[in-house]
Design an enzyme around this catalytic site. Structure first.
Site, PDB file in Angstrom:
ATOM      1  N   GLU A  72    -110.623  22.110 -73.358  1.00  0.00           N
ATOM      2  CA  GLU A  72    -109.550  23.111 -73.278  1.00  0.00           C
ATOM      3  C   GLU A  72    -109.655  24.024 -72.072  1.00  0.00           C
ATOM      4  O   GLU A  72    -109.959  25.217 -72.191  1.00  0.00           O
ATOM      5  CB  GLU A  72    -109.527  23.972 -74.550  1.00  0.00           C
ATOM      6  CG  GLU A  72    -109.197  23.171 -75.785  1.00  0.00           C
ATOM      7  CD  GLU A  72    -108.932  24.049 -77.004  1.00  0.00           C
ATOM      8  OE1 GLU A  72    -109.095  25.271 -76.927  1.00  0.00           O
ATOM      9  OE2 GLU A  72    -108.571  23.481 -78.046  1.00  0.00           O
ATOM     10  N   GLU A  80    -109.154  17.094 -81.291  1.00  0.00           N
ATOM     11  CA  GLU A  80    -109.300  18.116 -82.328  1.00  0.00           C
ATOM     12  C   GLU A  80    -107.990  18.276 -83.078  1.00  0.00           C
ATOM     13  O   GLU A  80    -106.914  18.209 -82.484  1.00  0.00           O
ATOM     14  CB  GLU A  80    -109.634  19.505 -81.741  1.00  0.00           C
ATOM     15  CG  GLU A  80    -111.056  19.704 -81.333  1.00  0.00           C
ATOM     16  CD  GLU A  80    -111.318  21.101 -80.793  1.00  0.00           C
ATOM     17  OE1 GLU A  80    -110.676  22.068 -81.249  1.00  0.00           O
ATOM     18  OE2 GLU A  80    -112.172  21.210 -79.890  1.00  0.00           O
TER      19      GLU A  80
HETATM   20  C1  PNW Z   1    -110.202  25.088 -80.386  1.00  0.00           C
HETATM   21  N1  PNW Z   1    -104.340  27.750 -80.122  1.00  0.00           N
HETATM   22  O1  PNW Z   1    -109.706  26.313 -79.975  1.00  0.00           O
HETATM   23  C2  PNW Z   1    -111.614  24.954 -79.860  1.00  0.00           C
HETATM   24  O2  PNW Z   1    -111.810  23.833 -79.044  1.00  0.00           O
HETATM   25  C3  PNW Z   1    -112.672  25.006 -80.917  1.00  0.00           C
HETATM   26  O3  PNW Z   1    -113.907  25.349 -80.354  1.00  0.00           O
HETATM   27  C4  PNW Z   1    -112.239  25.959 -82.004  1.00  0.00           C
HETATM   28  O4  PNW Z   1    -113.243  26.213 -82.933  1.00  0.00           O
HETATM   29  C5  PNW Z   1    -111.023  25.357 -82.668  1.00  0.00           C
HETATM   30  O5  PNW Z   1    -110.012  25.022 -81.737  1.00  0.00           O
HETATM   31  C6  PNW Z   1    -110.423  26.235 -83.750  1.00  0.00           C
HETATM   32  O6  PNW Z   1    -109.977  27.447 -83.214  1.00  0.00           O
HETATM   33  C7  PNW Z   1    -108.354  26.627 -80.074  1.00  0.00           C
HETATM   34  O7  PNW Z   1    -104.041  28.970 -80.100  1.00  0.00           O
HETATM   35  C8  PNW Z   1    -108.001  27.929 -80.273  1.00  0.00           C
HETATM   36  O8  PNW Z   1    -103.443  26.869 -80.152  1.00  0.00           O
HETATM   37  C9  PNW Z   1    -106.677  28.313 -80.264  1.00  0.00           C
HETATM   38  C10 PNW Z   1    -105.698  27.370 -80.094  1.00  0.00           C
HETATM   39  C11 PNW Z   1    -106.037  26.068 -79.929  1.00  0.00           C
HETATM   40  C12 PNW Z   1    -107.360  25.710 -79.918  1.00  0.00           C
END
Ligand code: PNW
Length: 484
Positions: free
Chosen positions: A201, A390
């Site tokens: 990301e 994910e």
């Molecule tokens: C991901 N959004 O983060 C990360 O890769 C992980 O480490 C994390 O634990 C997981 O998703 C859950 O949060 C994100 O706002 C955080 O769309 C926010 C977003 C997407 C992914």
């Protein structure tokens, strides 16, 4: 007829359907055919995902250096429950047990990340001789249990020394150090690890870490600074792709794991679908678009104006080094409609206050993202191999009186997203596998331990793992290779 006199329930029991939870009237041969044709392709790879800092703990073990997240988490006011990941789930010591949890699911793949500060405690220079020992043990254990390792090189735990010495991703020295680290990992692990993701990301690490200050390193840069960080991160991705190619064994495959800005049509008309596709290309200009096209879009550069990143043509060539697959993290999509009076060709339909969300308020379910995002990526850039790197949700996940966590909210969420993924694969969108986030509850960044994303519940006092009801859901889905 032969079964005259039996109740439907008795009939189903004899036929063995009730054990599968299928009711008799639906279990005829036509239904079975329909199920077969609506399942996932043969060989579809089911897995789970985690990241190093969120689960490993053992932050001082075997010469690991500090990362920007160690310092960030120990800075007052950064983590909502004032926790840190010094021990987290203690996966560093409990990894064998955790591989058995994967095996119990029937999962055939596991996406984990390697902690750069374990390997290069100072970010560069001499590697720590014990730095990869843990990953050697983990990879061997996975393979011995029939689980394919997929390794992410960078899931946000930058060696602190690089932040202090160069300003981390604000400097071009960091992408160079990242390439050296990637080369080292490739030399030592690519005999057994065939799939690597470069950076997890880019978009979140750029914005939450360098624009809003909500993630490490906690910066709030100007637009120009932010655009340069974004470019340097993309450059890091490209240099790592080249390093993996140069130093990995034959058959080493590599790609990004991007949380693309997920654009779905608010209503599935031809015009809105087109609007969402145009938005996908434009809003990911600094990430997937530049990686796959080797240039920034005109609109991106025009909008950035004097704040545009400084770059060379050689940078763009590196950033767009050929990749083997695209990894997509899919959570909350944005809804788009076409707009006749808008020269960009798309308009965001903002979330009304009444839009539902999961336990995490940012996680507004949009299962259709699981169909549209891979489809846009495949069509826009002719991508032939996609992994969902994910997808998942947090929940309150409190045990009921009988001790079970009945996480039917997670099951509902997964069922809907996977139904849309099945729609995509049945139409030929080339998604090869799916990694559920996450295997077990873990340190959810600035939300500490307050957001539980796991299939397995972790008691953070005792480190005990217990299956939630969603374990049964995922196990059944994997076993049938179809949404249950
Ligand atoms: C991901 N959004 O983060 C990360 O890769 C992980 O480490 C994390 O634990 C997981 O998703 C859950 O949060 C994100 O706002 C955080 O769309 C926010 C977003 C997407 C992914």
């Amino acid at each position: 007829m032969a079964f005259k006199g039996l109740t439907r329930r008795q009939f189903a029991a004899i036929a063995g359907w009730s054990a599968l939870g299928i009711s008799a009237p639906l279990a005829g041969s036509r239904r079975a055919e329909a199920a077969a044709s609506s399942g996932f392709p043969g060989g579809f790879l089911w897995g789970t995902a985690t990241s190093a800092y969120q689960i490993e703990g053992a932050v001082h073990k075997d010469g690991r250096g500090a990362s920007i997240w160690d310092r960030f988490a120990h800075t007052p006011g950064t983590i909502s429950d004032r926790s840190n990941a010094d021990t987290a789930t203690d996966h560093f010591h409990l990894y064998r047990e955790d591989v058995q949890l994967m095996k119990a699911l029937g999962a055939k793949a596991y996406r984990f990340s390697i902690a750069w500060p374990r390997v290069f405690p100072e970010g560069g220079g001499s590697p720590n001789p014990k730095g990869l020992d843990f990953y050697h043990r983990l990879v061997d254990e996975l393979l011995a249990n029939g689980i394919q390792p997929f390794a992410t090189l960078y899931h946000w735990d930058l060696p602190l020394a690089l932040q202090d010495r160069f300003g981390g991703w604000t400097s071009r020295d960091t992408p160079k150090a990242f390439a050296d680290y990637a080369a080292h990992v490739a030399r030592h692990l690519s005999d057994r690890v065939k799939h690597f993701f470069t950076i997890n990301e880019c978009s979140r690490l750029v914005h939450l870490g360098h624009q809003y200050g909500a993630d490490a390193p906690g910066l709030k840069l100007s637009q120009a600074g932010l655009n340069q960080v974004r470019h340097n991160v993309a450059l890091g991705h490209g240099l790592a792709v080249q390093a993996l190619r140069a130093h990995g064994r034959a058959g080493t495959m590599v790609g990004p794991a991007e949380n693309a800005v997920s654009c779905i049509p608010a209503i599935e008309t031809t015009e809105n679908i087109r609007a969402a596709e145009v938005a996908t290309r434009e809003l990911n200009a600094g990430y997937l678009t530049v990686m796959l096209e080797g240039k920034y879009t005109d609109a991106f550069l025009t909008r950035a104006g004097n704040d545009a990143p400084k770059f060379t043509q050689e940078d763009l060539r590196i950033i767009s080094s050929p990749i083997d697959f695209v990894g997509l993290n899919v959570y909350t999509p944005d809804h788009y409609v076409v707009a006749a009076d808008n020269e960009r060709g798309f308009t965001l339909a903002p979330f009304p206050a009444s839009f539902p969300h999961m336990k995490a308020s940012w996680l507004r379910p949009g299962p259709e993202a699981m169909y549209w995002v891979p489809r846009h990526v495949a069509r826009l850039w002719n991508v032939k191999s996609i992994y969902i790197t994910e997808n998942g949700t947090s929940g309150s996940d409190q045990p009921a009186a009988d001790g079970t966590v009945y996480d039917v909210d997670r099951i509902m969420y997964l069922r809907n997203y996977l139904t849309q993924l099945q729609r995509a694969t049945s139409e030929g969108v080339p998604v090869l596998g799916y990694f559920l986030w996450s295997l077990m509850d873990n340190f959810e960044w600035s939300d500490g331990y307050e957001q539980r994303f796991g299939l397995y519940r972790v008691d953070f006092e005792t480190k005990r793992r217990t299956p939630k009801l969603s374990v049964s859901f995922y196990r059944e889905t994997i076993a049938r290779n179809a949404v249950v």
